[in-house]
Design a protein around this motif. Structure first.
Motif, short mmCIF file in Angstrom:
data_model
loop_
_atom_site.label_atom_id
_atom_site.label_comp_id
_atom_site.label_asym_id
_atom_site.label_seq_id
_atom_site.Cartn_x
_atom_site.Cartn_y
_atom_site.Cartn_z
N ASN A 107 -11.66 -11.14 4.12
CA ASN A 107 -12.29 -11.83 3.24
C ASN A 107 -12.87 -13.09 3.62
OD1 ASN A 107 -11.74 -10.09 1.15
ND2 ASN A 107 -9.55 -10.76 1.06
N LEU A 108 -12.40 -13.62 4.41
CA LEU A 108 -13.00 -15.08 4.96
C LEU A 108 -14.29 -14.96 5.75
CD1 LEU A 108 -9.87 -16.96 6.27
CD2 LEU A 108 -11.13 -17.65 4.33
N HIS A 109 -14.38 -13.75 6.41
CA HIS A 109 -15.61 -13.50 7.24
C HIS A 109 -16.73 -12.55 6.48
CE1 HIS A 109 -12.53 -15.05 10.09
NE2 HIS A 109 -13.47 -15.59 10.67
N GLU A 110 -16.47 -12.41 5.47
CA GLU A 110 -17.66 -11.48 4.66
C GLU A 110 -18.50 -12.54 3.92
OE1 GLU A 110 -15.51 -9.17 1.80
OE2 GLU A 110 -15.21 -7.48 3.29
N ALA A 111 -19.86 -12.24 3.92
CA ALA A 111 -20.81 -13.10 3.23
C ALA A 111 -20.69 -13.03 1.86
CB ALA A 111 -22.22 -12.33 3.69
N GLN A 149 -23.52 -17.12 3.59
CA GLN A 149 -22.26 -17.93 4.13
C GLN A 149 -21.14 -17.04 3.88
OE1 GLN A 149 -22.15 -22.10 3.62
NE2 GLN A 149 -24.46 -22.13 3.15
N THR A 150 -20.09 -16.99 4.75
CA THR A 150 -18.63 -16.35 4.59
C THR A 150 -17.84 -17.29 3.55
OG1 THR A 150 -17.70 -17.56 6.57
CG2 THR A 150 -18.82 -15.58 6.97
N LYS A 151 -16.79 -16.87 3.27
CA LYS A 151 -15.82 -17.53 2.22
C LYS A 151 -15.26 -18.82 3.09
CE LYS A 151 -13.74 -15.25 -0.79
NZ LYS A 151 -13.13 -14.31 -1.33
N GLU A 152 -14.94 -18.49 4.33
CA GLU A 152 -14.38 -19.70 5.22
C GLU A 152 -15.50 -20.65 5.06
OE1 GLU A 152 -12.44 -20.25 9.51
OE2 GLU A 152 -13.87 -18.47 9.15
N ALA A 153 -16.74 -20.44 5.54
CA ALA A 153 -17.75 -21.41 5.48
C ALA A 153 -18.15 -22.17 4.07
CB ALA A 153 -19.03 -20.72 5.96
N LEU A 154 -17.75 -21.49 3.08
CA LEU A 154 -17.85 -22.05 1.66
C LEU A 154 -16.60 -23.07 1.35
CD1 LEU A 154 -19.24 -19.11 -0.37
CD2 LEU A 154 -20.65 -21.12 0.47
N VAL A 203 -17.25 -15.84 -6.44
CA VAL A 203 -18.10 -15.79 -7.32
C VAL A 203 -17.87 -15.05 -8.65
CG1 VAL A 203 -20.81 -15.21 -7.64
CG2 VAL A 203 -20.16 -16.07 -5.40
N ALA A 204 -18.13 -15.77 -9.87
CA ALA A 204 -17.95 -14.97 -10.75
C ALA A 204 -19.00 -15.47 -12.11
CB ALA A 204 -16.48 -15.50 -11.56
N HIS A 205 -18.78 -15.04 -13.27
CA HIS A 205 -19.72 -15.40 -14.44
C HIS A 205 -18.82 -16.03 -15.59
CE1 HIS A 205 -22.64 -13.28 -12.30
NE2 HIS A 205 -23.66 -13.84 -12.86
N LEU A 206 -19.31 -17.16 -16.11
CA LEU A 206 -18.58 -17.78 -17.25
C LEU A 206 -19.34 -17.15 -18.47
CD1 LEU A 206 -16.10 -19.54 -17.42
CD2 LEU A 206 -17.80 -21.40 -17.88
N HIS A 207 -18.56 -16.47 -19.45
CA HIS A 207 -18.97 -16.03 -20.72
C HIS A 207 -18.90 -16.60 -21.89
CE1 HIS A 207 -20.43 -12.79 -23.15
NE2 HIS A 207 -19.22 -13.05 -23.90
#
Length: 370
Positions: free
Chosen positions: A67-71, A76-81, A109-113
């Motif tokens: 999960n850390l290394h997926e864009a 950018q990866t989760k680690e970079a973020l 990432v998500a959405h606020l409804h």
């Protein structure tokens, strides 16, 4: 999103949990809003360097390497973020330094409804040990915009059944906060969020059994420049126990600050003190037992003291402060950098005041009227 308080207001500190005590220690009272704010102070990079040269951000073991290394965003990866959140400027940030919220448990990432307008806004949700951070996504600048931070104490979370237009949703409710509807990217992502938040809420309910980490203790030891910068801000914006005389904000710019060990003729053992050098005074401070608050110990006008080198033994970083109407005070520094800085600054101040006394400036003749 509408304006609403994101931290429960209290009439006192008796019912405040340890995670909220950190918020209440901040000068503005620790109250944030999830709506638009006209005056927000951005958080500067604490290290003064780019994210590449900053220390690695703490990350919970609950996040897998995959999960850390997926864009995730902008390639950018989760680690970079996570590193970006800890080290870069977050537009509109307000409150205490973000590193004091400890490690990141989960983010995505998500959405606020908005259930009233049916509108959705893209966000980046970040779960810390005891807080949930909401960031808006600025694609143009490839950065984040602060939207609010929620303490987990008293929070409840539940999954929302799918409707015609919305799926993978969960609802967040908390005291004094309007319910928030979060839409995840997948059913798996929703399950991860619900499980992680519930787990952290449960732990926050028992956290009072463990001493909390105050803002001050998170900065100790003051062995890096950014820590000293944060400490200077803390001194100028928070109460100091037993303070007397002119408010510390009126003493001028802080020239130097460090931890030292102090011994005088009335003490058998040395005591840890915080020395703060202002343009005309040397302020002496200490800490309470938990190192959660600063205590005033006294101040010395620079015109009345002298700094004398006492390091006769090699490797001993000591100097003595003497002056009128005071017992000699032996100061032991913890680093050669602090030792050299204190001697140079105190002796330089002594020479400046001595020169002013011996050679007063010439009188300027008054202009005659024509």
């Amino acid at each position: 999103m509408g304006c609403c308080s994101v931290t429960q207001r209290h009439s006192g500190t008796d019912q405040v949990g340890p995670e909220e005590m950190e918020l209440l220690e901040i000068g503005n009272g620790g109250i944030w809003s999830l709506g638009e704010t006209s005056h927000r102070v951005p958080l500067q990079n604490r290290s003064g360097h780019s994210a590449d040269s900053s220390p690695q951000s703490p990350v919970s073991n609950g996040i897998s390497d995959k999960n850390l290394h997926e864009a995730v965003l902008w390639g950018q990866t989760k680690e970079a973020l996570h590193s970006k959140i800890y080290n870069d400027l977050i537009d509109g940030w307000e409150g205490q330094a973000i590193h004091t919220y400890r490690e990141i448990i989960w983010s995505s990432v998500a959405h606020l409804h908005n259930s009233h307008t049916q509108e959705r806004s893209k966000i980046y949700l970040v779960l810390f040990s005891f807080h949930l951070l909401i960031l808006a996504v600025d694609h143009a600048k490839r950065g984040f915009v602060y939207q609010g931070i929620l303490p987990l104490s008293g929070m409840t979370i539940q999954e929302v059944k799918n409707s015609e237009n919305v799926s993978n949703m969960f609802e967040i409710t908390a005291p004094m906060v309007e319910p928030k509807m979060v839409i995840c990217t997948s059913p798996t992502e929703r399950r991860v969020w619900v499980d992680n938040i519930r787990d952290r809420v449960q732990k926050s309910m028992t956290q009072h059994m463990v001493p909390f980490q105050s803002v001050l203790s998170s900065l100790m030891p003051f062995d890096e420049k950014w820590k000293k910068n944060e400490l200077e801000k803390y001194l100028l914006h928070n109460p100091i126990w037993n303070w007397e005389g002119t408010p510390i904000q009126h003493l001028g710019h802080i020239h130097y600050i460090s931890m030292v060990a102090v011994t005088n003729s009335n003490q058998e053992e040395n005591q840890t003190r915080l020395l703060v050098l202002f343009p005309s005074e040397l302020v002496i401070l200490s800490f309470d037992f938990q190192r959660a608050n600063i205590i005033y110990e006294g101040r010395l006008p620079l015109t009345t003291i002298q700094a004398v080198e006492k390091s006769a033994v090699p490797g001993t970083l000591e100097f003595e402060i003497t002056g009128h109407m005071m017992e000699p005070m032996l100061v032991s520094c913890f680093s050669s950098e602090d030792y050299e800085n204190w001697l140079f600054r105190l002796q330089q101040t002594e020479q400046i005041f001595s020169a002013i006394t011996e050679h007063p400036p010439p009188l300027i003749p008054k202009k005659q009227k024509s």
